[in-house]
Design a protein around this motif. Structure first.
Motif, PDB file in Angstrom:
ATOM      1  N   ILE A 345      14.081  51.677  61.388  1.00  0.00           N
ATOM      2  CA  ILE A 345      14.001  50.830  62.580  1.00  0.00           C
ATOM      3  C   ILE A 345      14.146  49.378  62.145  1.00  0.00           C
ATOM      4  CG2 ILE A 345      12.579  50.103  64.538  1.00  0.00           C
ATOM      5  CD1 ILE A 345      11.189  52.804  64.392  1.00  0.00           C
ATOM      6  N   PRO A 346      15.162  48.667  62.635  1.00  0.00           N
ATOM      7  CA  PRO A 346      15.388  47.285  62.200  1.00  0.00           C
ATOM      8  C   PRO A 346      14.196  46.382  62.503  1.00  0.00           C
ATOM      9  CG  PRO A 346      17.299  48.130  63.394  1.00  0.00           C
ATOM     10  CD  PRO A 346      16.201  49.125  63.573  1.00  0.00           C
ATOM     11  N   ASN A 347      13.851  45.558  61.525  1.00  0.00           N
ATOM     12  CA  ASN A 347      12.792  44.536  61.690  1.00  0.00           C
ATOM     13  C   ASN A 347      11.444  45.123  62.096  1.00  0.00           C
ATOM     14  OD1 ASN A 347      14.503  42.157  61.187  1.00  0.00           O
ATOM     15  ND2 ASN A 347      15.493  42.765  63.106  1.00  0.00           N
ATOM     16  N   GLN A 348      11.191  46.346  61.680  1.00  0.00           N
ATOM     17  CA  GLN A 348       9.899  46.956  61.995  1.00  0.00           C
ATOM     18  C   GLN A 348       8.857  46.539  60.956  1.00  0.00           C
ATOM     19  OE1 GLN A 348       9.477  51.183  61.379  1.00  0.00           O
ATOM     20  NE2 GLN A 348       8.169  51.394  63.178  1.00  0.00           N
ATOM     21  N   ASP A 349       7.749  46.014  61.427  1.00  0.00           N
ATOM     22  CA  ASP A 349       6.667  45.625  60.527  1.00  0.00           C
ATOM     23  C   ASP A 349       5.839  46.838  60.134  1.00  0.00           C
ATOM     24  OD1 ASP A 349       7.482  43.052  60.716  1.00  0.00           O
ATOM     25  OD2 ASP A 349       5.899  42.388  62.069  1.00  0.00           O
ATOM     26  N   MET A 350       5.350  46.827  58.900  1.00  0.00           N
ATOM     27  CA  MET A 350       4.430  47.883  58.463  1.00  0.00           C
ATOM     28  C   MET A 350       3.035  47.581  58.986  1.00  0.00           C
ATOM     29  SD  MET A 350       5.310  48.978  54.547  1.00  0.00           S
ATOM     30  CE  MET A 350       3.950  50.153  54.557  1.00  0.00           C
ATOM     31  N   ASN A 351       2.484  48.512  59.742  1.00  0.00           N
ATOM     32  CA  ASN A 351       1.132  48.307  60.300  1.00  0.00           C
ATOM     33  C   ASN A 351       0.053  48.713  59.312  1.00  0.00           C
ATOM     34  OD1 ASN A 351       2.125  47.408  62.802  1.00  0.00           O
ATOM     35  ND2 ASN A 351       2.434  49.532  63.487  1.00  0.00           N
ATOM     36  N   ASN A 385      -0.219  54.879  32.574  1.00  0.00           N
ATOM     37  CA  ASN A 385       0.466  55.822  31.684  1.00  0.00           C
ATOM     38  C   ASN A 385       1.273  55.112  30.601  1.00  0.00           C
ATOM     39  OD1 ASN A 385      -0.461  58.049  33.244  1.00  0.00           O
ATOM     40  ND2 ASN A 385       1.226  57.716  34.695  1.00  0.00           N
ATOM     41  N   GLY A 386       0.720  54.030  30.095  1.00  0.00           N
ATOM     42  CA  GLY A 386       1.351  53.306  28.999  1.00  0.00           C
ATOM     43  C   GLY A 386       2.487  52.389  29.422  1.00  0.00           C
ATOM     44  N   ILE A 387       2.695  52.219  30.738  1.00  0.00           N
ATOM     45  CA  ILE A 387       3.773  51.371  31.251  1.00  0.00           C
ATOM     46  C   ILE A 387       3.178  50.176  31.991  1.00  0.00           C
ATOM     47  CG2 ILE A 387       5.810  51.253  32.740  1.00  0.00           C
ATOM     48  CD1 ILE A 387       6.237  53.013  30.341  1.00  0.00           C
ATOM     49  N   PHE A 388       3.723  48.979  31.722  1.00  0.00           N
ATOM     50  CA  PHE A 388       3.306  47.780  32.448  1.00  0.00           C
ATOM     51  C   PHE A 388       4.188  47.611  33.691  1.00  0.00           C
ATOM     52  CE2 PHE A 388       1.720  46.806  28.198  1.00  0.00           C
ATOM     53  CZ  PHE A 388       0.441  46.324  28.475  1.00  0.00           C
ATOM     54  N   TYR A 389       3.560  47.368  34.827  1.00  0.00           N
ATOM     55  CA  TYR A 389       4.264  47.123  36.095  1.00  0.00           C
ATOM     56  C   TYR A 389       3.897  45.731  36.578  1.00  0.00           C
ATOM     57  CZ  TYR A 389       4.985  52.196  36.208  1.00  0.00           C
ATOM     58  OH  TYR A 389       5.344  53.480  35.898  1.00  0.00           O
ATOM     59  N   TYR A 390       4.894  44.887  36.790  1.00  0.00           N
ATOM     60  CA  TYR A 390       4.683  43.535  37.312  1.00  0.00           C
ATOM     61  C   TYR A 390       5.266  43.474  38.723  1.00  0.00           C
ATOM     62  CZ  TYR A 390       3.439  41.877  32.634  1.00  0.00           C
ATOM     63  OH  TYR A 390       2.816  41.670  31.418  1.00  0.00           O
ATOM     64  N   THR A 391       4.456  43.055  39.677  1.00  0.00           N
ATOM     65  CA  THR A 391       4.900  43.006  41.071  1.00  0.00           C
ATOM     66  C   THR A 391       4.660  41.619  41.654  1.00  0.00           C
ATOM     67  OG1 THR A 391       2.759  43.823  41.839  1.00  0.00           O
ATOM     68  CG2 THR A 391       4.491  45.462  41.450  1.00  0.00           C
ATOM     69  N   TYR A 392       5.411  41.343  42.733  1.00  0.00           N
ATOM     70  CA  TYR A 392       5.351  40.014  43.340  1.00  0.00           C
ATOM     71  C   TYR A 392       5.627  40.113  44.836  1.00  0.00           C
ATOM     72  CZ  TYR A 392       6.844  35.271  44.599  1.00  0.00           C
ATOM     73  OH  TYR A 392       6.988  34.060  45.207  1.00  0.00           O
ATOM     74  N   GLY A 393       4.871  39.334  45.618  1.00  0.00           N
ATOM     75  CA  GLY A 393       5.149  39.188  47.043  1.00  0.00           C
ATOM     76  C   GLY A 393       4.327  40.108  47.927  1.00  0.00           C
ATOM     77  N   ASN A 394       4.355  39.765  49.208  1.00  0.00           N
ATOM     78  CA  ASN A 394       3.633  40.541  50.228  1.00  0.00           C
ATOM     79  C   ASN A 394       4.281  40.224  51.570  1.00  0.00           C
ATOM     80  OD1 ASN A 394       1.831  41.403  52.259  1.00  0.00           O
ATOM     81  ND2 ASN A 394       0.094  41.300  50.845  1.00  0.00           N
ATOM     82  N   LEU A 398      11.090  45.467  55.860  1.00  0.00           N
ATOM     83  CA  LEU A 398      12.101  45.719  54.838  1.00  0.00           C
ATOM     84  C   LEU A 398      13.097  44.568  54.778  1.00  0.00           C
ATOM     85  CD1 LEU A 398      13.383  47.595  52.749  1.00  0.00           C
ATOM     86  CD2 LEU A 398      14.577  48.751  54.628  1.00  0.00           C
ATOM     87  N   GLU A 399      13.450  44.025  55.953  1.00  0.00           N
ATOM     88  CA  GLU A 399      14.386  42.902  55.985  1.00  0.00           C
ATOM     89  C   GLU A 399      13.836  41.697  55.222  1.00  0.00           C
ATOM     90  OE1 GLU A 399      15.627  45.704  58.995  1.00  0.00           O
ATOM     91  OE2 GLU A 399      13.675  44.819  58.540  1.00  0.00           O
ATOM     92  N   ALA A 400      12.536  41.454  55.399  1.00  0.00           N
ATOM     93  CA  ALA A 400      11.914  40.338  54.682  1.00  0.00           C
ATOM     94  C   ALA A 400      11.887  40.607  53.185  1.00  0.00           C
ATOM     95  CB  ALA A 400      10.494  40.113  55.208  1.00  0.00           C
ATOM     96  N   ALA A 401      11.719  41.864  52.800  1.00  0.00           N
ATOM     97  CA  ALA A 401      11.700  42.231  51.386  1.00  0.00           C
ATOM     98  C   ALA A 401      13.067  42.042  50.753  1.00  0.00           C
ATOM     99  CB  ALA A 401      11.228  43.668  51.222  1.00  0.00           C
ATOM    100  N   THR A 402      14.133  42.440  51.475  1.00  0.00           N
ATOM    101  CA  THR A 402      15.484  42.263  50.934  1.00  0.00           C
ATOM    102  C   THR A 402      15.838  40.778  50.822  1.00  0.00           C
ATOM    103  OG1 THR A 402      16.425  42.548  53.151  1.00  0.00           O
ATOM    104  CG2 THR A 402      16.307  44.499  51.754  1.00  0.00           C
TER     105      THR A 402
END
Length: 423
Positions: A345-351, A385-394, A398-402
């Motif tokens: 769904i275009p521009n749908q916010d995650m609730n 599990n021995g892997i480092f994950y670096y994340t950014y943003g909130n 989906l459109e805002a994420a892209t």
């Protein structure tokens, strides 16, 4: 009284112009393309009895003879890509045909072989290669793109072997392929019945001079210059007259067929967009793949979304049902057998959550000098599990994420992955 008469004359003039314009619009527009020209001589051979035979001269001779025949018919409007010894680029030839809203594009050529024995005529229509033995024809006719800057720019990035190119070719040409094949059949039939020539058939080939045409189009190989007997025929007025007449009769037959079918044509309803966007889910896997990885089987336009620890790879996006089906077929043709279309769904916010970007994964911890840590504030780090994950943003959609992903790419941070986080 004179005023009324003047007004009446103006009305008559306007009506005459309107009807004249309507009549002009009904003309059947044919673009005649004499292959090669100028510095591009095409195929060439020299014989003791007939001298030098050059493809560019033969094709121009046939086209001019054909054009003179067609111009006698008021129903036709004839446009030439060239009438003299010059080289129009392939882009110019295509653009001329499209600007003219042509009903038919005919490109005239001569064949050649490294051997002197092959002979006969061939007509090509645009489409995915169906005849692997004729690759040298496509290579010879396509190689001329390197003669012109405009052609190099337009065609340089085109990869005819990629899955997207092949499906785009099928979509683009499906509207004109049948008509092109019908006309090509008329041409080859006339060569056999009228001129007693040997026909090698009508074939599909991926040729640049036809690829961008928005009308039925054919490339006619009128004979082999490398065959002494055919070269003499092609270079003679008699041979060129017969070839031109056979093509002329093919145009006449094709036009009659169109006129018969015109009354039967019912315009299809315009396809309406769907409410949702659709992406093709290729696979869900714990493995993370970069763009161009062999696991993606050559497909581009991939959107990767990490969800519940799995990387989901989506191909393309559309809100039209017909394109969705074509995208499904492209994915299957590329080797993904268990694909499915997923609705977005275009521009749908995650609730119940949000999106963020996974900017780095690896066994090693990022050093403080890392550009990622220097350019971005509030980067979060998790080890599992021995892997480092670096994340950014909130962000919520989906459109805002892209968009955030694109902003990071402009800063030099690439190969990020959108992650869907549930609360």
């Amino acid at each position: 009284m004179n005023t009324h008469k003047h007004a009446f004359n103006i009305i008559l003039t306007v009506l005459f112009l309107i009807f004249a314009q309507l009549g002009a619009q009904k003309k059947f527009v044919i673009v005649l393309d004499a292959g090669h020209g100028g510095s591009d001589v095409g195929a060439t051979r020299k014989y003791e009895n007939i001298g030098l035979v050059q493809e560019k001269d033969v094709t121009l001779g046939i086209v001019l003879k054909l054009g003179r025949m067609l111009e006698k018919n008021k129903d036709y409007k004839i446009i030439y890509t060239r009438k003299i010894d010059e080289y129009p680029s392939l882009a110019d030839r295509t653009d001329l045909a499209n600007r003219s809203h042509a009903d038919l594009f005919i490109s005239v050529h001569c064949n050649a072989s490294t051997k002197s024995t092959p002979y006969g005529t061939e007509t090509y229509v645009q489409g995915p290669d169906q005849n692997k033995t004729n690759l040298e024809v496509a290579k010879r006719e396509n190689d001329v793109i390197f003669l012109d800057d405009k052609d190099r720019e337009r065609f340089a990035s085109y990869d005819p072997t990629s899955p997207e190119s092949l499906i785009a070719l099928r979509i683009q040409q499906s509207k004109y392929l049948e008509s092109s094949l019908i006309f090509g059949g008329y041409v080859e039939e006339n060569f056999v019945k009228k001129d007693k020539r040997y026909s090698r058939g009508v074939m599909q080939k991926n040729l640049h001079v036809l690829r961008l045409n928005a009308m039925p189009s054919v490339l006619i190989e009128t004979g082999f210059i490398s065959n002494a007997e055919e070269a003499a025929y092609l270079a003679s007025d008699k041979g060129q007259d017969e070839i031109a007449e056979s093509i002329y009769d093919a145009i006449t037959s094709y036009k009659k067929r169109i006129d018969r079918n015109q009354k039967k044509i019912v315009e299809e309803p315009k396809e309406l967009p769907l409410k949702n966007d659709f992406r093709i889910l290729l696979m869900s896997t714990p493995n993370k793949y970069a763009v161009g990885d062999p696991a993606l089987k050559g497909l581009n336009y991939i959107l990767t979304i990490k969800e519940n620890g799995l990387y989901k790879y989506y191909y393309s996006v559309t809100n039209f049902a017909s394109i969705k089906e074509n995208n499904l077929k492209t994915a299957k043709d590329a080797g993904f057998r268990n694909v499915t279309a997923v609705s977005f769904i275009p521009n749908q916010d995650m609730n119940t959550g949000y999106y963020r970007l996974e900017v780095y994964t690896g066994k090693d911890k990022l050093p403080s000098s890392s550009p990622i840590l220097k350019l971005l504030k509030d980067v979060e780090r998790v080890k599992a599990n021995g892997i480092f994950y670096y994340t950014y943003g909130n962000v919520k959609s989906l459109e805002a994420a892209t968009k955030l992903q694109k902003d990071l790419e402009e800063k030099g941070i690439t190969n990020t992955t959108i992650e869907k986080v549930y609360k």
